[in-house]
Design an enzyme around this catalytic site. Structure first.
Site, PDB file in Angstrom:
ATOM      1  N   PHE A 118      64.896  32.496  29.787  1.00  0.00           N
ATOM      2  CA  PHE A 118      63.711  33.343  29.926  1.00  0.00           C
ATOM      3  C   PHE A 118      63.326  33.408  31.408  1.00  0.00           C
ATOM      4  O   PHE A 118      63.277  32.383  32.088  1.00  0.00           O
ATOM      5  CB  PHE A 118      62.558  32.719  29.127  1.00  0.00           C
TER       6      PHE A 118
ATOM      7  N   ALA B  73      61.436  27.794  27.488  1.00  0.00           N
ATOM      8  CA  ALA B  73      60.879  26.474  27.797  1.00  0.00           C
ATOM      9  C   ALA B  73      60.616  25.673  26.532  1.00  0.00           C
ATOM     10  O   ALA B  73      60.736  24.439  26.522  1.00  0.00           O
ATOM     11  CB  ALA B  73      59.591  26.642  28.592  1.00  0.00           C
ATOM     12  N   PHE B  74      60.270  26.369  25.466  1.00  0.00           N
ATOM     13  CA  PHE B  74      59.951  25.693  24.209  1.00  0.00           C
ATOM     14  C   PHE B  74      61.127  24.855  23.696  1.00  0.00           C
ATOM     15  O   PHE B  74      60.923  23.822  23.049  1.00  0.00           O
ATOM     16  CB  PHE B  74      59.547  26.741  23.158  1.00  0.00           C
TER      17      PHE B  74
ATOM     18  N   ALA C 194      60.424  28.889  33.796  1.00  0.00           N
ATOM     19  CA  ALA C 194      59.251  29.614  34.287  1.00  0.00           C
ATOM     20  C   ALA C 194      58.518  30.219  33.104  1.00  0.00           C
ATOM     21  O   ALA C 194      59.097  31.013  32.353  1.00  0.00           O
ATOM     22  CB  ALA C 194      59.679  30.713  35.252  1.00  0.00           C
TER      23      ALA C 194
ATOM     24  N   ILE D 273      55.330  32.499  32.373  1.00  0.00           N
ATOM     25  CA  ILE D 273      54.413  33.389  33.093  1.00  0.00           C
ATOM     26  C   ILE D 273      53.417  33.965  32.090  1.00  0.00           C
ATOM     27  O   ILE D 273      53.809  34.487  31.043  1.00  0.00           O
ATOM     28  CB  ILE D 273      55.203  34.506  33.810  1.00  0.00           C
TER      29      ILE D 273
ATOM     30  N   ALA E 261      49.763  38.659  29.206  1.00  0.00           N
ATOM     31  CA  ALA E 261      48.508  38.860  28.480  1.00  0.00           C
ATOM     32  C   ALA E 261      48.522  38.190  27.121  1.00  0.00           C
ATOM     33  O   ALA E 261      47.819  38.608  26.214  1.00  0.00           O
ATOM     34  CB  ALA E 261      48.264  40.358  28.322  1.00  0.00           C
ATOM     35  N   THR E 262      49.312  37.149  26.976  1.00  0.00           N
ATOM     36  CA  THR E 262      49.490  36.587  25.642  1.00  0.00           C
ATOM     37  C   THR E 262      49.083  35.117  25.529  1.00  0.00           C
ATOM     38  O   THR E 262      49.375  34.330  26.428  1.00  0.00           O
ATOM     39  CB  THR E 262      50.965  36.739  25.179  1.00  0.00           C
TER      40      THR E 262
ATOM     41  N   HIS F 198      50.482  33.126  23.697  1.00  0.00           N
ATOM     42  CA  HIS F 198      51.763  32.448  23.530  1.00  0.00           C
ATOM     43  C   HIS F 198      51.998  31.489  24.702  1.00  0.00           C
ATOM     44  O   HIS F 198      52.535  30.406  24.537  1.00  0.00           O
ATOM     45  CB  HIS F 198      52.851  33.530  23.502  1.00  0.00           C
TER      46      HIS F 198
ATOM     47  N   ARG G 275      56.965  30.130  44.164  1.00  0.00           N
ATOM     48  CA  ARG G 275      57.359  28.728  43.955  1.00  0.00           C
ATOM     49  C   ARG G 275      58.848  28.582  43.643  1.00  0.00           C
ATOM     50  O   ARG G 275      59.304  27.512  43.257  1.00  0.00           O
ATOM     51  CB  ARG G 275      56.533  28.143  42.795  1.00  0.00           C
TER      52      ARG G 275
HETATM   53  N1  INI Z   1      59.656  31.058  27.432  1.00  0.00           N
HETATM   54  C1  INI Z   1      59.729  30.802  28.738  1.00  0.00           C
HETATM   55  O1  INI Z   1      60.544  29.963  29.167  1.00  0.00           O
HETATM   56  N2  INI Z   1      58.919  31.480  29.614  1.00  0.00           N
HETATM   57  C2  INI Z   1      58.002  32.398  29.185  1.00  0.00           C
HETATM   58  O2  INI Z   1      57.299  32.995  30.053  1.00  0.00           O
HETATM   59  C3  INI Z   1      57.886  32.653  27.800  1.00  0.00           C
HETATM   60  N3  INI Z   1      56.923  33.619  27.322  1.00  0.00           N
HETATM   61  O3  INI Z   1      56.187  34.190  28.124  1.00  0.00           O
HETATM   62  O4  INI Z   1      56.831  33.882  26.136  1.00  0.00           O
HETATM   63  C4  INI Z   1      58.753  31.962  26.912  1.00  0.00           C
HETATM   64  N4  INI Z   1      58.706  32.173  25.599  1.00  0.00           N
HETATM   65  C5  INI Z   1      59.819  31.855  24.720  1.00  0.00           C
HETATM   66  C6  INI Z   1      59.742  30.461  24.144  1.00  0.00           C
HETATM   67  O5  INI Z   1      59.984  29.472  25.128  1.00  0.00           O
HETATM   68  C7  INI Z   1      60.793  30.286  23.040  1.00  0.00           C
HETATM   69  O6  INI Z   1      62.079  30.434  23.583  1.00  0.00           O
HETATM   70  C8  INI Z   1      60.635  31.318  21.912  1.00  0.00           C
HETATM   71  O7  INI Z   1      59.323  31.282  21.395  1.00  0.00           O
HETATM   72  C9  INI Z   1      61.631  31.043  20.760  1.00  0.00           C
HETATM   73  O8  INI Z   1      61.455  29.738  20.219  1.00  0.00           O
END
Ligand code: INI
Length: 156
Positions: A25, A59-60, A83, A85, A88-89, A91, A130
Site C-alpha cells: 500500500f 500495514a494491518f 505508510a 495516510i 478522509a476515512t 479506516h 519523511r
Molecule cells: N494500508 C496501509 O498500509 N496504508 C494505508 O494508508 C491504508 N489505508 O489508507 O487504508 C492501508 N489499508 C489497508 C490495510 O492495511 C489492509 O491491508 C486491508 O484493510 C486488508 O486487510
C-alpha cells in the site's frame, strides 16, 4: 558519564540476518523507506545476501507476518516499513492502531527487536517529507533503531 557502567549498542551489522517487512500500500513511498533501510544496513556492514524483504498487502498485515518471522528464529532483527495516510476515512485509525499495537506485541512476545518504520500521516506530502526528503527517511531511522536495540539486548 564518568564511573557509571553504561551499555550502548554498537552500530555494526556484520553477520546479522535482518528481515524488512514492507507494505505494498502506498508503495511509491514505501519503496523509498525500503531503500533507506537497506542502504543504512549495508553501510553498517550487513551483507546483501543476509537481508530479506517481505512484501505484505498493507500495514494491518505486518504484525502477523512479523510474528512468524520472529518465531522462526531466522531473523536477528526485523524492520517494518509502511505508510498509512489519513485521507478522509476512519479506516486510518483502525489500521494505525492495530499495526502499532501488533508490532509492539510481537517484539515483546518474541524478544526480537523490531524497528518501527510506519509512517502515519494526515497527507501524502507529509509522508513524502519523511521518505527521503526534508523530514529525513523513516526507513533509515527504523533500521538504525532495530540494529542498536539488538546490540543492546546482546549485552544484557
Ligand atoms: N494500508 C496501509 O498500509 N496504508 C494505508 O494508508 C491504508 N489505508 O489508507 O487504508 C492501508 N489499508 C489497508 C490495510 O492495511 C489492509 O491491508 C486491508 O484493510 C486488508 O486487510
Amino acid at each position: 558519564m564518568l564511573h557509571i557502567k553504561t551499555i550502548e549498542g554498537q552500530l555494526q551489522a556484520q553477520d546479522l540476518k535482518i528481515t524488512i517487512i514492507a507494505s505494498r500500500f502506498n508503495d511509491f513511498i514505501v519503496d523509498r523507506l525500503i531503500g533507506g533501510a537497506v542502504d543504512y544496513l549495508v553501510r553498517h556492514g550487513a551483507a546483501r545476501e543476509d537481508l530479506t524483504i517481505i512484501r505484505v498487502p498493507g500495514a494491518f498485515e505486518m504484525p502477523l507476518v512479523a510474528q512468524k518471522v520472529a518465531r522462526s528464529g531466522k531473523a536477528d532483527a526485523i524492520v517494518c516499513v509502511g505508510a498509512v495516510i489519513r485521507g478522509a476515512t476512519p479506516h486510518f485509525d483502525f489500521v494505525c492502531n492495530e499495526a502499532t499495537k501488533g508490532i509492539a506485541h510481537v517484539s515483546m512476545e518474541t524478544g526480537v527487536p523490531i524497528g518501527f518504520g510506519l509512517l502515519t500521516t494526515d497527507t501524502l506530502e507529509q509522508s513524502i517529507e519523511r521518505a527521503g526528503s526534508k523530514g529525513g527517511n523513516k526507513g533509515v531511522e527504523a533500521a538504525a533503531a532495530a540494529l542498536e536495540t539488538l546490540r543492546v539486548l546482546q549485552q544484557l
